[in-house]
Write a protein that holds these residues in place. Sequence first.
Motif: not given
Length: 182
Positions: A80-85, A100-108, A113-118
Amino acid sequence: DAVEQLAGLAGMQVPKSTPEEERKYKQQASLYDLMDVVAKWYEQQLHDSKNKKIIQYLKERGLSSEITQSFRIGFAPDDDRALKQFLLKQGFKTDDLIEAGLFKISSKNKNDIYSFFRNRVMFPVQNFQGRVVAFGGRVLPPNYGGPMDKSAPKYINSPETSIFHKGRMLYGLSRARKAIGD
């Protein structure tokens, strides 16, 4: 201008937008741009040479390359780093990626943030005007790179956003406009 002229002829006043409405409109326009860029990126990922196995899976499911292109089907890689970058380089803000609902905030780590779709086949959802407003993602079977334990949900959809309301949207409706008219 035309609306204002017609309203003037009819003796009516066109309501003016409030600053809040203007801000909301600009944000939504930016989200539409973001979603289209993401749809194109997912399409490019599907046709990357390292994802030939996924194209083979789609063909085995009866989806020709014409259908895949027509419906703008894509692929969300596991990284998911590729899309974010990519999106940050395009000038989009982290808040927009979340909105946009594409990423979520990490609970850790609340700063990450991490990608919702992987690792999913991606289906763009379009509104009646044909603009991408959300995505549906289907998990891959294990022999095509999907999870071995089958614990992942088969399908996941974008969460509700300011441009996507699940109860008011029907997948493929924009493509059915001509048939509806006929």
